[in-house]
Design a protein around this motif. Structure first.
Motif, PDB file in Angstrom:
ATOM      1  N   GLN A  85       5.052  17.038   1.435  1.00 37.82           N
ATOM      2  CA  GLN A  85       5.106  16.760   2.868  1.00 37.82           C
ATOM      3  C   GLN A  85       4.820  15.284   3.147  1.00 37.82           C
ATOM      4  N   VAL A  86       3.808  14.727   2.464  1.00 36.34           N
ATOM      5  CA  VAL A  86       3.519  13.298   2.633  1.00 36.34           C
ATOM      6  C   VAL A  86       4.691  12.465   2.132  1.00 36.34           C
ATOM      7  N   CYS A  87       5.328  12.910   1.052  1.00 39.77           N
ATOM      8  CA  CYS A  87       6.474  12.182   0.509  1.00 39.77           C
ATOM      9  C   CYS A  87       7.612  12.125   1.523  1.00 39.77           C
ATOM     10  N   ARG A  88       7.858  13.239   2.202  1.00 45.09           N
ATOM     11  CA  ARG A  88       8.930  13.245   3.216  1.00 45.09           C
ATOM     12  C   ARG A  88       8.625  12.240   4.323  1.00 45.09           C
ATOM     13  N   ALA A  89       7.356  12.140   4.703  1.00 44.10           N
ATOM     14  CA  ALA A  89       6.979  11.168   5.731  1.00 44.10           C
ATOM     15  C   ALA A  89       7.195   9.743   5.240  1.00 44.10           C
ATOM     16  N   ALA A  90       6.877   9.498   3.965  1.00 42.79           N
ATOM     17  CA  ALA A  90       7.068   8.154   3.413  1.00 42.79           C
ATOM     18  C   ALA A  90       8.543   7.783   3.359  1.00 42.79           C
ATOM     19  N   LYS A  91       9.375   8.713   2.932  1.00 43.05           N
ATOM     20  CA  LYS A  91      10.807   8.423   2.800  1.00 43.05           C
ATOM     21  C   LYS A  91      11.485   8.298   4.161  1.00 43.05           C
ATOM     22  N   ALA A  92      10.911   8.922   5.173  1.00 42.22           N
ATOM     23  CA  ALA A  92      11.464   8.796   6.516  1.00 42.22           C
ATOM     24  C   ALA A  92      11.062   7.486   7.178  1.00 42.22           C
ATOM     25  N   SER A  93      10.125   6.790   6.560  1.00 39.35           N
ATOM     26  CA  SER A  93       9.618   5.546   7.119  1.00 39.35           C
ATOM     27  C   SER A  93      10.312   4.353   6.469  1.00 39.35           C
ATOM     28  N   PRO A  94      10.491   3.266   7.211  1.00 40.65           N
ATOM     29  CA  PRO A  94      10.948   2.029   6.554  1.00 40.65           C
ATOM     30  C   PRO A  94       9.822   1.469   5.704  1.00 40.65           C
ATOM     31  N   LEU A  95      10.132   0.436   4.921  1.00 36.36           N
ATOM     32  CA  LEU A  95       9.069  -0.228   4.176  1.00 36.36           C
ATOM     33  C   LEU A  95       8.051  -0.800   5.151  1.00 36.36           C
ATOM     34  N   LEU A  96       6.785  -0.679   4.806  1.00 38.89           N
ATOM     35  CA  LEU A  96       5.711  -1.016   5.729  1.00 38.89           C
ATOM     36  C   LEU A  96       5.061  -2.345   5.375  1.00 38.89           C
ATOM     37  N   SER A  97       4.449  -2.949   6.361  1.00 38.16           N
ATOM     38  CA  SER A  97       3.635  -4.136   6.114  1.00 38.16           C
ATOM     39  C   SER A  97       2.377  -3.729   5.371  1.00 38.16           C
ATOM     40  N   ALA A  98       1.631  -4.716   4.892  1.00 36.43           N
ATOM     41  CA  ALA A  98       0.400  -4.425   4.158  1.00 36.43           C
ATOM     42  C   ALA A  98      -0.566  -3.617   5.013  1.00 36.43           C
ATOM     43  N   GLN A  99      -0.730  -4.006   6.293  1.00 35.10           N
ATOM     44  CA  GLN A  99      -1.661  -3.308   7.172  1.00 35.10           C
ATOM     45  C   GLN A  99      -1.165  -1.894   7.461  1.00 35.10           C
ATOM     46  N   GLU A 100       0.128  -1.735   7.727  1.00 37.27           N
ATOM     47  CA  GLU A 100       0.685  -0.402   8.005  1.00 37.27           C
ATOM     48  C   GLU A 100       0.582   0.504   6.779  1.00 37.27           C
ATOM     49  N   ALA A 101       0.849  -0.065   5.598  1.00 36.63           N
ATOM     50  CA  ALA A 101       0.780   0.734   4.372  1.00 36.63           C
ATOM     51  C   ALA A 101      -0.649   1.182   4.096  1.00 36.63           C
ATOM     52  N   ARG A 102      -1.588   0.285   4.317  1.00 33.61           N
ATOM     53  CA  ARG A 102      -2.989   0.659   4.113  1.00 33.61           C
ATOM     54  C   ARG A 102      -3.375   1.810   5.033  1.00 33.61           C
ATOM     55  N   ARG A 103      -2.943   1.744   6.281  1.00 36.91           N
ATOM     56  CA  ARG A 103      -3.253   2.808   7.233  1.00 36.91           C
ATOM     57  C   ARG A 103      -2.556   4.112   6.820  1.00 36.91           C
ATOM     58  N   PHE A 104      -1.348   4.014   6.281  1.00 36.75           N
ATOM     59  CA  PHE A 104      -0.617   5.210   5.827  1.00 36.75           C
ATOM     60  C   PHE A 104      -1.456   5.988   4.815  1.00 36.75           C
ATOM     61  N   PHE A 105      -1.984   5.310   3.830  1.00 34.58           N
ATOM     62  CA  PHE A 105      -2.767   5.989   2.791  1.00 34.58           C
ATOM     63  C   PHE A 105      -4.120   6.466   3.319  1.00 34.58           C
ATOM     64  N   GLU A 106      -4.767   5.644   4.134  1.00 34.87           N
ATOM     65  CA  GLU A 106      -6.104   6.005   4.603  1.00 34.87           C
ATOM     66  C   GLU A 106      -6.088   7.193   5.554  1.00 34.87           C
ATOM     67  N   THR A 107      -5.035   7.350   6.331  1.00 34.60           N
ATOM     68  CA  THR A 107      -4.980   8.448   7.290  1.00 34.60           C
ATOM     69  C   THR A 107      -4.416   9.729   6.697  1.00 34.60           C
ATOM     70  N   ARG A 108      -3.705   9.641   5.585  1.00 38.46           N
ATOM     71  CA  ARG A 108      -3.081  10.832   5.008  1.00 38.46           C
ATOM     72  C   ARG A 108      -3.776  11.379   3.765  1.00 38.46           C
ATOM     73  N   PHE A 109      -4.695  10.614   3.190  1.00 39.62           N
ATOM     74  CA  PHE A 109      -5.321  11.037   1.940  1.00 39.62           C
ATOM     75  C   PHE A 109      -6.841  10.916   2.010  1.00 39.62           C
ATOM     76  N   ARG A 110      -7.509  11.648   1.142  1.00 38.89           N
ATOM     77  CA  ARG A 110      -8.903  11.424   0.795  1.00 38.89           C
ATOM     78  C   ARG A 110      -8.955  11.352  -0.731  1.00 38.89           C
ATOM     79  N   ALA A 111     -10.025  10.821  -1.272  1.00 38.77           N
ATOM     80  CA  ALA A 111     -10.092  10.546  -2.712  1.00 38.77           C
ATOM     81  C   ALA A 111     -11.096  11.476  -3.385  1.00 38.77           C
ATOM     82  N   LEU A 112     -10.673  12.082  -4.473  1.00 37.89           N
ATOM     83  CA  LEU A 112     -11.508  12.975  -5.270  1.00 37.89           C
ATOM     84  C   LEU A 112     -11.819  12.284  -6.588  1.00 37.89           C
ATOM     85  N   GLU A 113     -13.095  12.011  -6.841  1.00 37.56           N
ATOM     86  CA  GLU A 113     -13.479  11.312  -8.063  1.00 37.56           C
ATOM     87  C   GLU A 113     -13.327  12.219  -9.277  1.00 37.56           C
ATOM     88  N   THR A 114     -12.695  11.706 -10.326  1.00 36.90           N
ATOM     89  CA  THR A 114     -12.628  12.415 -11.601  1.00 36.90           C
ATOM     90  C   THR A 114     -13.887  12.073 -12.383  1.00 36.90           C
TER      91      THR A 114
END
Length: 362
Positions: A85-114
């Motif tokens: 689902q996140v992949c579909r959102a990424a492919k539907a989006s144009p290439l993003l600026s550094a700030q937009e890309a950072r927000r894309f990851f921060e709002t759609r993901f959380r990090a699980l430590e291995t």
């Protein structure tokens, strides 16, 4: 590419290659569980540590626009529904600026430590000269997959294969170049008439991969902090003949190839998509899945001339015969000699964080 069995590297030589001895059976890729006397409760597994992506060590310094472009180009490798689902959102989006890309990851993901620490190594796609006929320098045959080889079943080791006639050779290379091509799993060959052909992995002999860096160090052939792929290849070239052959035959694994026209593109990993340089890793598929998104932070290099650290967002797009364990990654660095020089020096202490789509269960 490395799924090939491969894709093993100069560094794989130095690092990935070291066998890990387990004194008793335990979970795949890790030590055996602690002994618990009968009747006592089993120890609880360590709690999962979930953090915000913005809290990842070194996150703010990454090139988020580059990371987004790589993710957008390869995220179809992920089969987990939330990632798709996140992949579909990424492919539907144009290439993003550094700030937009950072927000894309921060709002759609959380990090699980291995949990735990492991090892980061690196690999590349080499470019080597080749010949259509053998001579005194180009004496190593590039062999196609034998008709009697069955994938997944043990076949003859390296020394037995090299003793056979090579009437079906598809190219001839310098022995040390072929050795490294087999470790990388694929590459580009340039023939005497200027033709450029891709040497693509076809199969391997099912024998275990054994690195030569540690034996060379132990024999005093290389210094302890100078077992990079570049140093190993230079020694093999300087000692071409019986001395180098003896060292290379310490590794019984042997790879077979097929040729295809060079299209100038990056090699394809085991996930079936081209590998973006610096943004793809090979992982142990018994612990991870194709398409997983990871944050890696790797420091404390042990090889001379290495970059001090690697902190970046990467996607699991490949695997390799020497890549074993949960906290273990092989970073793809690109095509050619410059990428190879860097890759051969990577052996860093690694920590990994898996990026999970929000709403997905850890």
């Amino acid at each position: 590419m490395r799924a090939a069995g491969a894709a093993l590297l100069a560094l794989s030589l130095a690092a990935c290659a070291t066998p890990r001895y387990a004194p008793a059976p335990g979970p795949a890729g890790g030590p055996p569980p602690p002994f618990t006397p009968p009747g006592r409760p089993q120890p609880e597994p360590p709690p999962l540590r979930v953090i915000e992506v913005a809290q990842l060590p070194g996150w703010a310094a990454d090139n988020h626009a580059e990371a987004f472009a790589a993710f957008r180009a390869t995220c179809q490798a992920a089969k987990e529904p939330a990632m798709a689902q996140v992949c579909r959102a990424a492919k539907a989006s144009p290439l993003l600026s550094a700030q937009e890309a950072r927000r894309f990851f921060e709002t759609r993901f959380r990090a699980l430590e291995t949990p735990g620490e492991g090892v980061l190594t690196a690999y590349f796609a080499p470019e080597y000269p080749a010949r259509t006929q053998p001579d005194g320098t180009f004496s190593a045959p590039v062999r196609p997959k034998p008709a009697d080889l069955v994938n997944g079943q043990p076949y003859a080791p390296r020394d037995e294969i090299e003793a056979r006639p090579a009437d079906d050779a598809i190219a001839w290379m310098r022995p040390e170049d072929l050795f490294f091509l087999q470790i990388q799993g694929s590459g580009v060959l340039t023939f005497e008439d200027g033709r450029r052909m891709k040497a693509l992995y076809a199969a391997n002999n099912g024998q275990p991969f054994v690195g030569v860096a540690n034996p060379m160090r132990d024999r005093g052939l290389l210094e302890r902090d100078n077992t990079s792929g570049e140093a190993i290849r230079r020694w093999l070239a300087d000692h071409r003949g019986p001395e180098a052959d003896e060292i290379m035959r310490l590794n019984p694994r042997y790879a077979f190839f097929r040729l295809a026209p060079d299209d100038g593109k990056q090699p394809v990993g085991s996930a079936g998509v081209p590998l973006p340089p610096g943004r793809a890793i090979a992982v142990d598929l018994s612990h991870h899945a194709h398409g997983e998104l990871h944050w890696i932070t790797a420091e404390a290099p042990v090889l001379r001339g290495a970059f001090p650290s690697y902190r970046r967002l990467v996607t699991a797009l490949d695997t390799g015969g020497a890549i074993k364990g949960e906290v273990r990654a092989d970073l793809y660095l690109g095509l050619g000699a410059e990428a190879g020089a860097e890759a051969g020096r990577v052996r860093h202490t690694l920590r990994m964080y898996r990026l999970m789509p929000r709403g997905a269960a850890p």
